[in-house]
Design a protein around this motif. Sequence first.
Motif, PDB file in Angstrom:
ATOM      1  N   ALA A 279      36.637  39.599  24.518  1.00 45.38           N
ATOM      2  CA  ALA A 279      36.076  39.538  25.874  1.00 45.38           C
ATOM      3  C   ALA A 279      35.031  40.638  25.998  1.00 45.38           C
ATOM      4  CB  ALA A 279      37.172  39.709  26.917  1.00 45.38           C
ATOM      5  N   GLU A 280      33.939  40.358  26.718  1.00 45.65           N
ATOM      6  CA  GLU A 280      32.827  41.311  26.842  1.00 45.65           C
ATOM      7  C   GLU A 280      33.023  42.355  27.932  1.00 45.65           C
ATOM      8  OE1 GLU A 280      28.942  39.569  27.123  1.00 45.65           O
ATOM      9  OE2 GLU A 280      29.356  38.126  25.541  1.00 45.65           O
ATOM     10  N   ASN A 281      33.918  42.063  28.881  1.00 42.28           N
ATOM     11  CA  ASN A 281      34.135  43.011  29.983  1.00 42.28           C
ATOM     12  C   ASN A 281      35.509  42.803  30.590  1.00 42.28           C
ATOM     13  OD1 ASN A 281      33.914  40.919  32.129  1.00 42.28           O
ATOM     14  ND2 ASN A 281      31.799  40.803  31.404  1.00 42.28           N
ATOM     15  N   GLY A 282      35.862  43.683  31.516  1.00 43.71           N
ATOM     16  CA  GLY A 282      37.179  43.636  32.135  1.00 43.71           C
ATOM     17  C   GLY A 282      37.444  42.376  32.932  1.00 43.71           C
TER      18      GLY A 282
ATOM     19  N   LYS B 216      45.384  36.310  32.497  1.00 44.44           N
ATOM     20  CA  LYS B 216      46.063  35.475  33.489  1.00 44.44           C
ATOM     21  C   LYS B 216      46.376  34.101  32.910  1.00 44.44           C
ATOM     22  CE  LYS B 216      44.287  37.700  37.662  1.00 44.44           C
ATOM     23  NZ  LYS B 216      43.333  37.626  38.791  1.00 44.44           N
ATOM     24  N   LYS B 217      45.525  33.648  32.011  1.00 46.18           N
ATOM     25  CA  LYS B 217      45.729  32.342  31.377  1.00 46.18           C
ATOM     26  C   LYS B 217      46.828  32.420  30.316  1.00 46.18           C
ATOM     27  CE  LYS B 217      43.119  28.605  29.213  1.00 46.18           C
ATOM     28  NZ  LYS B 217      41.825  28.167  28.693  1.00 46.18           N
ATOM     29  N   SER B 218      46.780  33.458  29.472  1.00 47.33           N
ATOM     30  CA  SER B 218      47.777  33.640  28.413  1.00 47.33           C
ATOM     31  C   SER B 218      47.853  35.121  28.062  1.00 47.33           C
ATOM     32  CB  SER B 218      47.386  32.821  27.176  1.00 47.33           C
ATOM     33  OG  SER B 218      48.302  33.041  26.136  1.00 47.33           O
ATOM     34  N   MET B 219      49.007  35.727  28.309  1.00 49.54           N
ATOM     35  CA  MET B 219      49.164  37.166  28.114  1.00 49.54           C
ATOM     36  C   MET B 219      49.248  37.516  26.623  1.00 49.54           C
ATOM     37  SD  MET B 219      49.178  39.960  29.858  1.00 49.54           S
ATOM     38  CE  MET B 219      49.607  39.510  31.543  1.00 49.54           C
ATOM     39  N   PRO B 220      48.364  38.397  26.142  1.00 51.08           N
ATOM     40  CA  PRO B 220      48.420  38.807  24.732  1.00 51.08           C
ATOM     41  C   PRO B 220      49.525  39.837  24.495  1.00 51.08           C
ATOM     42  CG  PRO B 220      46.646  39.960  25.844  1.00 51.08           C
ATOM     43  CD  PRO B 220      47.255  39.031  26.857  1.00 51.08           C
ATOM     44  N   GLN B 221      49.826  40.086  23.229  1.00 53.82           N
ATOM     45  CA  GLN B 221      50.812  41.123  22.892  1.00 53.82           C
ATOM     46  C   GLN B 221      50.160  42.504  22.843  1.00 53.82           C
ATOM     47  OE1 GLN B 221      50.882  38.052  21.191  1.00 53.82           O
ATOM     48  NE2 GLN B 221      52.641  37.484  22.434  1.00 53.82           N
ATOM     49  N   LEU B 222      48.867  42.537  22.480  1.00 48.25           N
ATOM     50  CA  LEU B 222      48.155  43.794  22.316  1.00 48.25           C
ATOM     51  C   LEU B 222      46.771  43.686  22.954  1.00 48.25           C
ATOM     52  CD1 LEU B 222      47.826  46.630  20.935  1.00 48.25           C
ATOM     53  CD2 LEU B 222      47.023  45.398  18.896  1.00 48.25           C
TER      54      LEU B 222
ATOM     55  N   THR C 206      44.355  48.727  35.272  1.00 46.46           N
ATOM     56  CA  THR C 206      45.123  48.827  36.519  1.00 46.46           C
ATOM     57  C   THR C 206      45.504  47.430  37.026  1.00 46.46           C
ATOM     58  OG1 THR C 206      43.952  50.866  37.079  1.00 46.46           O
ATOM     59  CG2 THR C 206      45.112  49.765  38.861  1.00 46.46           C
ATOM     60  N   LYS C 207      44.529  46.516  37.014  1.00 47.96           N
ATOM     61  CA  LYS C 207      44.798  45.147  37.491  1.00 47.96           C
ATOM     62  C   LYS C 207      45.702  44.377  36.530  1.00 47.96           C
ATOM     63  CE  LYS C 207      40.834  44.561  40.516  1.00 47.96           C
ATOM     64  NZ  LYS C 207      39.658  43.767  40.890  1.00 47.96           N
ATOM     65  N   LEU C 208      45.544  44.635  35.243  1.00 44.55           N
ATOM     66  CA  LEU C 208      46.390  43.963  34.246  1.00 44.55           C
ATOM     67  C   LEU C 208      47.855  44.348  34.428  1.00 44.55           C
ATOM     68  CD1 LEU C 208      46.845  42.251  31.711  1.00 44.55           C
ATOM     69  CD2 LEU C 208      46.165  44.229  30.336  1.00 44.55           C
ATOM     70  N   ARG C 209      48.096  45.633  34.667  1.00 49.65           N
ATOM     71  CA  ARG C 209      49.482  46.099  34.856  1.00 49.65           C
ATOM     72  C   ARG C 209      50.099  45.555  36.150  1.00 49.65           C
ATOM     73  NH1 ARG C 209      51.281  46.878  30.033  1.00 49.65           N
ATOM     74  NH2 ARG C 209      50.742  48.845  29.034  1.00 49.65           N
TER      75      ARG C 209
END
Length: 197
Positions: A107-110, A118-124, A141-144
């Motif tokens: 991904a190029e940015n946040g 939101k579509k598929s949560m990665p492990q890392l 912050t938004k991811l958490r």
Amino acid sequence: MEGKTLAEKLAEAKGAPVSEDDVVEPKVEAEAPAEASEAAPAPAPEAPAAQDAGDTAAIVRAAKAQREGGAPQQVATKTCLIVDDSRVIRKVSSKIAKSLGYSPIEAENGEEALARCKKSMPQLVLTDWEMPEMDGLEFVTKLRAIPTPHAPTIVFCTSKGDVADIHEGINAGADDYIVKPFDEPSLRAKLEQLAAK
């Protein structure tokens, strides 16, 4: 002749005297083959029953594997989201993540990264800090804040290496921090260390 056994009737028809031995033996002989014929097929159904039990156990194991997340090869797929506005950094990080068994996503940015999570949560997640659209700090912050049963491991990969920056990144929700410029061995060592935890 009514009320007599077949052996008694046969003996009388031949004109021979009927004794108890004549009566008992034919009964035993007549009953023995009947028991043998009933007992002979009994072992045959036992073998398929044992085989069916083994087949059933294998089917149960397969069904449980499907219920718990699919086939083992599907469960083994781990994803690593690499968030950086530098294509070169994304490619180097992708190569390292792939060598460690991850399936890399870029991904190029946040903002783009958040949509992917939101579509598929990665492990890392490996994320830069300074990016257009949405910077790394806001992204983390938004991811958490996203409810998820398995929270990803988040690592900042950034040139912001002051003590205050590192504290701010960790307080935002990052698990670790790598200061740019980093080389391939240092990133690999960090990811291997995180995987071992």
